[in-house]
Design an enzyme around this catalytic site. Structure first.
Site, PDB file in Angstrom:
ATOM      1  N   ARG A 239       0.845  -1.193   0.000  1.00 15.51           N
ATOM      2  CA  ARG A 239       0.000   0.000   0.000  1.00 15.51           C
ATOM      3  C   ARG A 239       0.879   1.241   0.000  1.00 15.51           C
ATOM      4  O   ARG A 239       1.891   1.310   0.699  1.00 15.51           O
ATOM      5  CB  ARG A 239      -0.941   0.007   1.213  1.00 15.51           C
ATOM      6  CG  ARG A 239      -2.099  -0.978   1.098  1.00 15.51           C
ATOM      7  CD  ARG A 239      -3.064  -0.560   0.000  1.00 15.51           C
ATOM      8  NE  ARG A 239      -4.244  -1.427  -0.085  1.00 15.51           N
ATOM      9  CZ  ARG A 239      -4.392  -2.425  -0.924  1.00 15.51           C
ATOM     10  NH1 ARG A 239      -3.399  -2.727  -1.753  1.00 15.51           N
ATOM     11  NH2 ARG A 239      -5.504  -3.132  -0.950  1.00 15.51           N
ATOM     12  N   GLU A 268      -4.029   7.447  -4.941  1.00 16.69           N
ATOM     13  CA  GLU A 268      -4.362   6.878  -6.245  1.00 16.69           C
ATOM     14  C   GLU A 268      -5.690   7.470  -6.713  1.00 16.69           C
ATOM     15  O   GLU A 268      -6.690   7.361  -6.004  1.00 16.69           O
ATOM     16  CB  GLU A 268      -4.486   5.360  -6.165  1.00 16.69           C
ATOM     17  CG  GLU A 268      -3.193   4.644  -5.840  1.00 16.69           C
ATOM     18  CD  GLU A 268      -3.388   3.136  -5.758  1.00 16.69           C
ATOM     19  OE1 GLU A 268      -4.467   2.633  -6.141  1.00 16.69           O
ATOM     20  OE2 GLU A 268      -2.469   2.456  -5.294  1.00 16.69           O
ATOM     21  N   HIS A 292      -0.879   0.237  -9.791  1.00 18.04           N
ATOM     22  CA  HIS A 292      -1.540  -0.723  -8.904  1.00 18.04           C
ATOM     23  C   HIS A 292      -2.079  -1.921  -9.701  1.00 18.04           C
ATOM     24  O   HIS A 292      -3.260  -2.283  -9.625  1.00 18.04           O
ATOM     25  CB  HIS A 292      -2.680  -0.066  -8.121  1.00 18.04           C
ATOM     26  CG  HIS A 292      -3.011  -0.782  -6.844  1.00 18.04           C
ATOM     27  ND1 HIS A 292      -3.638  -0.174  -5.786  1.00 18.04           N
ATOM     28  CD2 HIS A 292      -2.791  -2.067  -6.449  1.00 18.04           C
ATOM     29  CE1 HIS A 292      -3.807  -1.044  -4.799  1.00 18.04           C
ATOM     30  NE2 HIS A 292      -3.295  -2.201  -5.190  1.00 18.04           N
TER      31      HIS A 292
END
Length: 334
Positions: A239, A268, A292
């Site tokens: 993360r 994000e 991601h």
């Protein structure tokens, strides 16, 4: 017919070829607005949430009285108030381990790409600088994994799979975790214990595989980064909030760290003013960014969908759910 509010897009089912059973009425929505989610959930039975992007707070949980369970498509569940859900007898389940090898492959690919400096090689060759690039790499030297010290921070399912891959390539593997593996497991996968501080100071490569918690948020700050070798490589496929973004940019600009691979930037999506998107030319050459996608292969997506539908079936049959993260074993009855 059971009603499922799916915040996971319909295209996911189409591209993976997963068929929705006729007895499940999927209502698809792209909203991430909690008020809209509450409205959608009126008279619905299940929420199918998108890992890492769907916020379901205590305030939302209070208002979704007909929902019997929350199923998350991926592994991360930090955006859901799981403790409050447990207090209301609402189970939250994820897809633990479903993309462990997928993410481990991505982390390994980043390590090798940064060691061999593929990004700058590709760029320079396309600029017509082949000979200059070749001379530079031969003069400076490139690295391989054999005998390199690799430190894994977090040894869950993904960290374990990466350790197995690194072992095949003869890396010297260490790990730090809040819960140590048994000596038998450590010997089986060829990994040794090390303190967090020693991993940062001694390892040539550091790869992050921890969940996002209050303890791990901002864990890799400027102080931690400067403890690492100047020649070290840092990988993050967990993360983004685990690394202080401004600190990482500052350290890269100072010439510290040989390479950084980031699959999970924070926030994000990043704004155009994000510090990692506004690095100098030399700093940019040492960082690799992906959006991601470490765990989002078609194979992984298919397993996520199949497993999630299986959990909906378990709920409908009043059977124990799999991969529950908040201790509520069965779907609640309303």
């Amino acid at each position: 017919m059971a009603k499922v509010i799916s915040l996971v897009p319909k295209d996911r089912f189409i591209t993976t070829g997963v068929t929705i059973p006729h007895y499940l009425d999927f209502i698809f929505s792209e909203t991430r607005n909690e008020n809209e989610i509450v409205e959608l959930c009126k008279y619905a039975d299940f929420i199918f949430a998108s890992s890492g992007t769907t916020y379901i707070s205590a305030g939302t949980i209070k208002q979704i009285n007909t929902i019997r369970m929350i199923q998350i498509d991926g592994v991360g569940y930090e955006k859901v108030d799981v403790e409050f859900a447990a207090e209301h007898n609402l189970p939250v389940a994820n897809n633990a381990g479903v993309n462990s090898t997928t993410v481990a492959e991505s982390a390994l690919g980043m390590i090798i790409a940064l060691q061999r400096r593929y990004l700058i090689a590709d760029k320079w060759i396309k600029q017509g600088r082949y000979e200059e690039m070749h001379r530079r790499f031969v003069a400076e030297g490139l690295h391989e994994l054999a005998d390199k010290k690799v430190g894994l921070i977090g040894l869950g399912a993904i960290g374990t799979e990466l350790a197995k891959l690194l072992h095949i390539l003869n890396a010297d593997i260490y790990y730090y975790d809040l819960v140590w593996k048994s000596p038998e497991v450590e010997a089986e996968i060829g990994i040794k214990r090390m303190t967090l501080d020693d991993i940062l100071t001694e390892c040539d490569i550091v790869s992050l595989h921890t969940p996002l918690t209050e303890q791990t948020k901002n864990m890799i700050n400027e102080k931690a980064l400067l403890k690492m070798k100047k020649s070290a490589i840092l990988i993050n496929t967990s993360r983004g909030e685990i690394i202080v973004q401004t600190a990482l940019a500052k350290v890269l600009e100072s010439g510290h760290l040989a390479g950084v691979g980031i699959d999970t930037i924070y926030p994000e999506p990043p704004s155009n003013t994000h510090p990692l998107l506004n690095l100098s030319k030399t700093a940019k050459e040492r960082i690799m960014l992906t959006p991601h996608i470490a765990g989002v292969t078609l194979g992984a997506f298919k397993r996520m969908l199949v497993n999630s539908i299986d959990n909906f079936n378990r709920a409908l049959a009043d059977e124990p759910l799999i991969n529950v993260v908040n201790g509520i074993p069965k779907a609640r009855n309303n």
